[in-house]
Every structure is written in structure tokens, then in C-alpha cells.
Design an enzyme around this catalytic site. Structure first.
Site, PDB file in Angstrom:
ATOM      1  N   LYS A 278       0.819   4.640   6.850  1.00 14.90           N
ATOM      2  CA  LYS A 278       0.259   5.460   5.771  1.00 14.90           C
ATOM      3  C   LYS A 278       0.878   6.855   5.847  1.00 14.90           C
ATOM      4  CE  LYS A 278      -2.893   2.250   4.798  1.00 14.90           C
ATOM      5  NZ  LYS A 278      -2.787   1.396   3.577  1.00 14.90           N
TER       6      LYS A 278
ATOM      7  N   SER B  96       0.796  -1.229   0.000  1.00 16.51           N
ATOM      8  CA  SER B  96       0.000   0.000   0.000  1.00 16.51           C
ATOM      9  C   SER B  96       0.827   1.278   0.000  1.00 16.51           C
ATOM     10  CB  SER B  96      -0.944   0.018   1.208  1.00 16.51           C
ATOM     11  OG  SER B  96      -0.229   0.171   2.414  1.00 16.51           O
TER      12      SER B  96
END
Length: 206
Positions: free
Chosen positions: A97, A49
Site C-alpha cells: 500500500k 488494490s
């Protein structure tokens, strides 16, 4: 007349040497433990990701003084605990993230050039993986106001990242720290950039 000279080491009791050695070893171990427990931790990257900033198998060091002592900034790469429902069974408790929006920010996407905007400022994000033939940093349009005490986070591999677009904002209280360097493998060693030149142009929320 005494001249303050040091006695030869042979005259120094051996037990004092051993005592000093033990103190040094214990102090070193304690310092190492404190740094690992309260200042810096290592994390393994298990998913794609955050490609190509972080690849599967990379290890990063995380500064745990963020955000308790050092404030969070837009563009920071952070590790945070699963607020609930982000990870499936057996996938651990932590995620990584990039911070896109701080509390009170308005995050929207996409403008005519495919960029997302924060508080009306379009941000150039060179680290984002785009779809072939597309200049959009996200597949679908959205606009969201980040709640107080929360963050809006997104993966750099936007088309393969289950982030705030799917799960919502992340409580600041769930942040473990800021990732600041890739340490493994050796060929991947690098300092993680937040692209400050562009993110620092984002105005505060009105």
C-alpha cells in the site's frame, strides 16, 4: 638485478588458479545472497488494490533498508506483513500500500475538491483511481489520528482497496521495506514515485 616482473602464467601452479576461481565464485554467491536476504527482495502483485500504479502480475523490488536505516516518508509505496486479519486464508503474509500518514499525523477526507488532507494540508494525488463522475479520492468521509509507532496506509485504487480505512493503522515494525521499481513484465518497467513535490509540503503534526 630483480625488476619486479610478473612470472609467466604458465609457471603459476594450476591449483592457485582454481583456488582463486573458487574464491571469486563463492564471494559472488555470498554477495548475491546477502543482497537478496538483507537489502533487496522481489514481490509479486496479486491484487488490483494499487492500480494503476501496480497491476496484477507486476513484480517489484523492495528496499529492505527502509525503515531500519532509511526513514519512511509520506507517499512511499511499502510492503508490510499482515498485522492480523487483513488477508484471508491462502493469500500469503504480505501486502503493498501507499503511506498516507506517519505516526502522529492527522489524516482526513474529503475536502470540497475531493482530496484527503494530512495535518490540514490537502494533497493532490494524481495516481488515485477515481470513480466515474466523482472527484473524491475516498467514498466516505473520515478523520483519524495515527497512533505512535503506526502508519496509515491506503491503496491507489481507493474504491477497491481494503486498507487502513477498514483494518486500522499498521505497526511500523511490520514494514518489510519500500518498493522502488517495477521490474516485470519488461513493458511495465518503471521507478515508483512518491510524488515528493506534493507530499513534502505536508507539515509535521503539531
Amino acid at each position: 638485478m630483480e625488476n619486479g616482473a610478473v612470472e609467466p602464467s604458465e609457471s603459476r601452479p594450476r591449483w592457485r588458479f582454481l583456488r582463486d576461481l573458487v574464491i571469486i565464485v563463492v564471494a559472488a554467491l555470498l554477495a548475491s545472497f546477502l543482497v537478496k536476504a538483507y537489502l533487496v527482495r522481489s514481490f509479486y502483485i496479486p491484487s488490483a488494490s494499487m492500480e494503476n500504479t501496480l497491476l496484477i502480475g507486476d513484480r517489484v523490488l523492495v528496499n529492505e533498508l527502509v525503515p531500519g536505516v532509511v526513514p519512511l516518508q509520506r507517499g512511499d509505496v511499502i510492503v508490510f506483513q499482515d498485522p492480523g486479519g487483513w488477508l484471508g486464508a491462502g493469500q500469503g503474509d504480505d501486502l503493498i500500500k501507499r503511506v498516507i500518514g506517519l505516526p502522529g499525523d492527522t489524516v482526513s477526507c474529503c475536502d470540497a475538491e475531493g482530496r484527503l488532507s494530512v495535518n490540514g494540508h490537502a494533497v493532490d494525488e494524481p495516481y488515485v483511481v477515481l470513480q466515474p463522475g466523482s472527484d473524491r479520492v475516498a467514498q466516505t468521509d473520515f478523520s483519524v489520528a495515527v497512533p505512535k509507532g503506526h502508519l496509515w496506509v491506503m491503496g491507489d485504487n481507493r474504491y477497491d482497496s481494503a486498507d487502513s480505512r477498514l483494518h486500522g493503522s499498521v505497526p511500523v515494525s511490520d514494514v518489510v521495506g519500500r518498493a522502488f521499481v517495477t521490474t516485470w513484465p519488461v513493458s511495465r518497467w518503471s521507478v515508483l514515485s512518491r510524488d515528493a513535490d506534493d507530499w513534502d509540503r505536508v507539515p509535521d503534526p503539531s
